[in-house]
Design an enzyme around this catalytic site. Structure first.
Site, short mmCIF file in Angstrom:
data_model
loop_
_atom_site.label_atom_id
_atom_site.label_comp_id
_atom_site.label_asym_id
_atom_site.label_seq_id
_atom_site.Cartn_x
_atom_site.Cartn_y
_atom_site.Cartn_z
N LYS A 106 0.82 -1.22 0.00
CA LYS A 106 0.00 0.00 0.00
C LYS A 106 0.85 1.26 0.00
O LYS A 106 0.48 2.27 -0.61
CB LYS A 106 -0.94 0.01 1.21
N GLU A 130 -4.92 -5.46 -5.43
CA GLU A 130 -6.11 -5.59 -4.59
C GLU A 130 -5.77 -5.69 -3.10
O GLU A 130 -6.44 -5.12 -2.25
CB GLU A 130 -6.90 -6.83 -5.01
N VAL A 133 -5.27 -2.68 -0.03
CA VAL A 133 -6.31 -2.01 0.76
C VAL A 133 -7.24 -3.07 1.34
O VAL A 133 -7.82 -3.87 0.61
CB VAL A 133 -7.13 -1.03 -0.10
N GLY A 135 -6.90 -5.84 3.08
CA GLY A 135 -6.58 -7.26 3.12
C GLY A 135 -7.41 -8.13 2.20
O GLY A 135 -7.35 -8.01 0.98
N GLY A 188 -0.48 -9.14 18.20
CA GLY A 188 0.06 -9.04 16.85
C GLY A 188 -0.72 -8.14 15.91
O GLY A 188 -0.45 -8.09 14.72
N ASP A 202 -1.35 4.94 7.92
CA ASP A 202 -1.70 3.74 7.17
C ASP A 202 -3.05 3.91 6.48
O ASP A 202 -3.20 3.61 5.30
CB ASP A 202 -1.72 2.54 8.12
N LYS A 206 -4.26 4.17 2.26
CA LYS A 206 -5.34 3.38 1.65
C LYS A 206 -6.42 4.29 1.06
O LYS A 206 -6.99 3.99 0.01
CB LYS A 206 -5.93 2.44 2.70
#
Length: 433
Positions: A106, A130, A133, A135, A188, A202, A206
């Site tokens: 991304k 694809e 953005v 997952g 995680g 982040d 996106k």
């Protein structure tokens, strides 16, 4: 190409390992769809001796990128190494060698997507992303294919699972921001350095990609206004709930009259809004089109196999294009020139929380200030703080321009009765019962 498609993989971390598992485990389905075997021939890694989540013969591994990029038998490159400059260099080399590329990167696509698309078209190669953005959610394909005949007006969504997990725990369990963040790191969901997630960077990357595809214009990362979640307090979440809202970090893009508004910011969503019930690490993107009306895409926004599913779907699309002889044709030049909305053209409702002197006439002075700017109040809460001889006032405005609201905020500080503007947030939806 024959009856075998050879793939080169750049990177073998969590996602790269997921891609290999998926290709191996779904080989029968891939052969059925494509009429050809799909095999990973070579994998670029930084350390040959590192223990990995996938059982792969060492002879498939290399530390030399040329072994992958210049192998004439490799038809398609999957880039899952991350980073920007090195990944960009390798992808451009792949296009020069007439190899198609699928990526989940991304950061790279947000910063250099248009350049890479043009390089792909020049070399008659495909470039799919694809997985960059949300997952495993097929949002980019949904926009570019499923909604290609519609005119999209608005895209808004929860596109960062880390921040959604933190806000869910704060809102539903009363955890502090610090405790919720630590929990996300232990599970995680958050990196050791969570800055990119919690400060909205982040999500901004996106949203740049989503806006670019939704509105057919060159949208740059710096066009996205960004505010993160690190300053959100439990007090604001409590008042939000009392007023009928829940807090989410929302990416928002709106295109009207050929003008674009795009931002990422904590937003109070009415509890009946489609995005309000999206909890924990899940992502969702709400899309409004003139013809289709409201649609929403929901699912896991990260993880090895969900992301690998999006990557493998892109691989299938590329191979189908190869078989049909139509590679390099999916990129279309932007339809619109970019024009960003000024603040007087951006409209919304807003929440503001103030600490004021606990004395007669304070609220009337605040109300008069807002009235002068044609801002009316939709919801009002007022609580005395007896110990400190001050009061807390919470208001939700009716629809107003961002310019007028920002002017009101600036002028509040000039009022002697206002001790502090504690917080303010955008509001989406009607929370009234």
């Amino acid at each position: 190409m024959g009856n075998k498609i050879s793939i080169g993989l750049l990177g073998l971390g969590v996602v790269g390992s997921g891609v290999i598992k998926l290709i191996e485990n779904h080989q029968e389905k891939l052969v059925h769809q494509l009429g050809a075997d799909v095999q990973v021939k070579s994998v670029l890694v930084r350390n040959l001796d590192k223990q990995r989540d996938v059982d792969l013969d060492r002879t498939f591994l290399t530390t030399n990128p040329d072994d992958v990029l210049n192998d004439p038998e490799i038809d398609l490159i999957i880039e899952v190494m991350g980073g920007i400059d090195e990944a960009r260099e390798y992808i451009l080399k792949a296009f020069s060698a007439k190899k198609h590329v699928v990526t989940a990167n991304k950061d790279l696509v947000a910063l250099h997507g248009p350049e890479l698309q043009k390089a792909a078209r020049k070399n008659k190669c495909d470039f799919y992303y694809e997985a960059s953005v949300a997952g495993g959610i097929p949002i980019l394909r949904g926009i570019t294919e499923g909604l290609s005949s519609d005119r999209i007006r608005k895209v808004m969504g929860i596109v960062n699972g880390t921040t959604n997990y933190i806000l869910t725990k704060m809102d539903q369990e009363g955890l502090s921001y610090e405790v919720a963040l630590k929990q996300a790191q232990e599970l995680g969901f958050a990196e050791a350095d969570p800055t990119s997630d919690v400060e909205g960077l982040d999500a901004a990357r996106k949203m740049a990609i989503l806006a670019r595809l939704s509105f057919s214009m060159d949208v740059d990362l710096e066009d996205v206004e960004v505010k993160g979640i690190s300053d959100i307090s439990l007090d604001d979440l409590k008042y939000a709930s009392q007023l009928g809202y829940t807090m989410k970090l929302i990416g928002y893009a709106d295109f009207r009259d050929r003008q674009l508004e795009v931002n990422v910011q904590p937003t109070m969503l009415a509890k009946n809004h489609p995005l309000a019930s999206v909890s924990d690490e899940y992502n969702a993107v709400y899309v409004y089109g003139d013809a289709v009306g409201e649609t929403m895409f929901y699912g896991p926004g990260a993880g090895s196999l969900p992301t690998a599913t999006a990557i493998t779907s892109d691989v299938v699309s590329v191979i189908k294009n190869m078989l049909l002889g139509v590679t390099g044709s999916q990129y279309v030049d932007p339809h619109f020139n970019k024009e960003l909305k000024e603040s007087d053209k951006c409209f919304g409702q807003f929440y503001v929380r103030l600490h004021v002197k606990d004395e007669v006439g304070v609220f009337s002075r605040i109300s008069a200030l807002f009235n002068e700017l044609n801002i009316s109040f939709k919801r009002i809460l007022q609580n005395p703080i007896i110990k400190h001889e001050k009061a807390e006032i919470i208001v939700v405005t009716h629809q107003t321009s961002l310019e007028n609201f920002q002017t009101a905020l600036n002028h509040l500080n000039d009022l002697d009765a206002v001790m502090e503007t504690k917080s303010y947030y955008k509001v989406e939806g009607d929370a009234e019962k």
